[in-house]
Design a protein around this motif. Structure first.
Motif, PDB file in Angstrom:
ATOM      1  N   ASP A  37       0.887  -1.115  -0.179  1.00 20.63           N
ATOM      2  CA  ASP A  37      -0.158   0.011  -0.061  1.00 20.63           C
ATOM      3  C   ASP A  37       0.790   1.314   0.021  1.00 20.63           C
ATOM      4  O   ASP A  37       0.599   2.100  -0.775  1.00 20.63           O
ATOM      5  CB  ASP A  37      -0.760  -0.090   1.149  1.00 20.63           C
ATOM      6  CG  ASP A  37      -2.178  -0.984   1.089  1.00 20.63           C
ATOM      7  OD1 ASP A  37      -2.513  -1.347   0.157  1.00 20.63           O
ATOM      8  OD2 ASP A  37      -2.655  -1.134   2.063  1.00 20.63           O
ATOM      9  N   PHE A  38       1.932   1.126   1.022  1.00 26.49           N
ATOM     10  CA  PHE A  38       2.855   2.336   0.847  1.00 26.49           C
ATOM     11  C   PHE A  38       3.559   2.552  -0.626  1.00 26.49           C
ATOM     12  O   PHE A  38       3.296   3.910  -1.003  1.00 26.49           O
ATOM     13  CB  PHE A  38       3.923   2.292   1.744  1.00 26.49           C
ATOM     14  CG  PHE A  38       4.811   3.476   1.862  1.00 26.49           C
ATOM     15  CD1 PHE A  38       4.405   4.339   2.630  1.00 26.49           C
ATOM     16  CD2 PHE A  38       5.903   3.206   1.171  1.00 26.49           C
ATOM     17  CE1 PHE A  38       5.672   5.297   2.828  1.00 26.49           C
ATOM     18  CE2 PHE A  38       6.854   4.294   1.307  1.00 26.49           C
ATOM     19  CZ  PHE A  38       6.706   5.508   2.016  1.00 26.49           C
ATOM     20  N   HIS A  39       3.832   1.738  -1.268  1.00 24.68           N
ATOM     21  CA  HIS A  39       4.661   1.885  -2.527  1.00 24.68           C
ATOM     22  C   HIS A  39       3.481   2.188  -3.592  1.00 24.68           C
ATOM     23  O   HIS A  39       3.630   3.070  -4.547  1.00 24.68           O
ATOM     24  CB  HIS A  39       5.292   0.745  -2.934  1.00 24.68           C
ATOM     25  CG  HIS A  39       6.267   0.331  -2.038  1.00 24.68           C
ATOM     26  ND1 HIS A  39       7.420   1.113  -2.135  1.00 24.68           N
ATOM     27  CD2 HIS A  39       6.782  -0.827  -1.219  1.00 24.68           C
ATOM     28  CE1 HIS A  39       8.581   0.585  -1.251  1.00 24.68           C
ATOM     29  NE2 HIS A  39       7.756  -0.565  -0.697  1.00 24.68           N
ATOM     30  N   GLU A  40       2.271   1.735  -3.338  1.00 21.59           N
ATOM     31  CA  GLU A  40       1.187   2.096  -4.330  1.00 21.59           C
ATOM     32  C   GLU A  40       0.868   3.836  -3.948  1.00 21.59           C
ATOM     33  O   GLU A  40       0.619   4.428  -4.910  1.00 21.59           O
ATOM     34  CB  GLU A  40      -0.047   1.396  -4.164  1.00 21.59           C
ATOM     35  CG  GLU A  40      -1.253   1.420  -5.110  1.00 21.59           C
ATOM     36  CD  GLU A  40      -2.415   0.321  -4.958  1.00 21.59           C
ATOM     37  OE1 GLU A  40      -3.215   0.821  -5.549  1.00 21.59           O
ATOM     38  OE2 GLU A  40      -2.010  -0.456  -3.955  1.00 21.59           O
ATOM     39  N   MET A  41       0.889   4.067  -2.732  1.00 20.73           N
ATOM     40  CA  MET A  41       0.513   5.617  -2.553  1.00 20.73           C
ATOM     41  C   MET A  41       1.571   6.411  -3.172  1.00 20.73           C
ATOM     42  O   MET A  41       1.290   7.378  -3.857  1.00 20.73           O
ATOM     43  CB  MET A  41       0.434   5.837  -1.005  1.00 20.73           C
ATOM     44  CG  MET A  41      -0.905   5.405  -0.333  1.00 20.73           C
ATOM     45  SD  MET A  41      -1.007   5.667   1.479  1.00 20.73           S
ATOM     46  CE  MET A  41       0.164   6.576   1.749  1.00 20.73           C
ATOM     47  N   GLN A  42       2.795   5.877  -2.982  1.00 25.33           N
ATOM     48  CA  GLN A  42       4.095   6.644  -3.372  1.00 25.33           C
ATOM     49  C   GLN A  42       3.865   6.899  -4.954  1.00 25.33           C
ATOM     50  O   GLN A  42       3.992   7.807  -5.593  1.00 25.33           O
ATOM     51  CB  GLN A  42       5.328   5.867  -3.424  1.00 25.33           C
ATOM     52  CG  GLN A  42       5.970   6.155  -2.261  1.00 25.33           C
ATOM     53  CD  GLN A  42       7.148   5.636  -1.872  1.00 25.33           C
ATOM     54  OE1 GLN A  42       7.541   4.464  -2.430  1.00 25.33           O
ATOM     55  NE2 GLN A  42       8.216   6.354  -1.255  1.00 25.33           N
TER      56      GLN A  42
END
Length: 69
Positions: A37-42
């Motif tokens: 999720d964090f990388h998708e948000m980035q």
């Protein structure tokens, strides 16, 4: 791209990022947890920045010089 398409894309990407942020808040995922999720948000944030830059360019070309403060 025209102004309407760019605005639609900005809204779409913003909704997607907000959905992930709310999901992480609901799950109480800590900010330092670099999950999928964090990388998708980035990725969404980078794409949103690109569209925001394009939006600014469209505004600058549509309105008279000196319209920004």
């Amino acid at each position: 791209m025209d102004l309407e398409s760019v605005l639609e894309k900005v809204a779409e990407l913003s909704r997607e990022e907000l959905h992930i942020v709310r999901k992480r808040a609901e799950e109480k995922t800590v900010a330092r947890d670099h999950s999928h999720d964090f990388h998708e948000m980035q990725d969404l944030a980078k794409r949103l920045d690109e569209y925001a830059k394009h939006l600014r360019t469209l505004h600058d070309s549509e309105f008279a010089d000196g319209w920004r403060d």
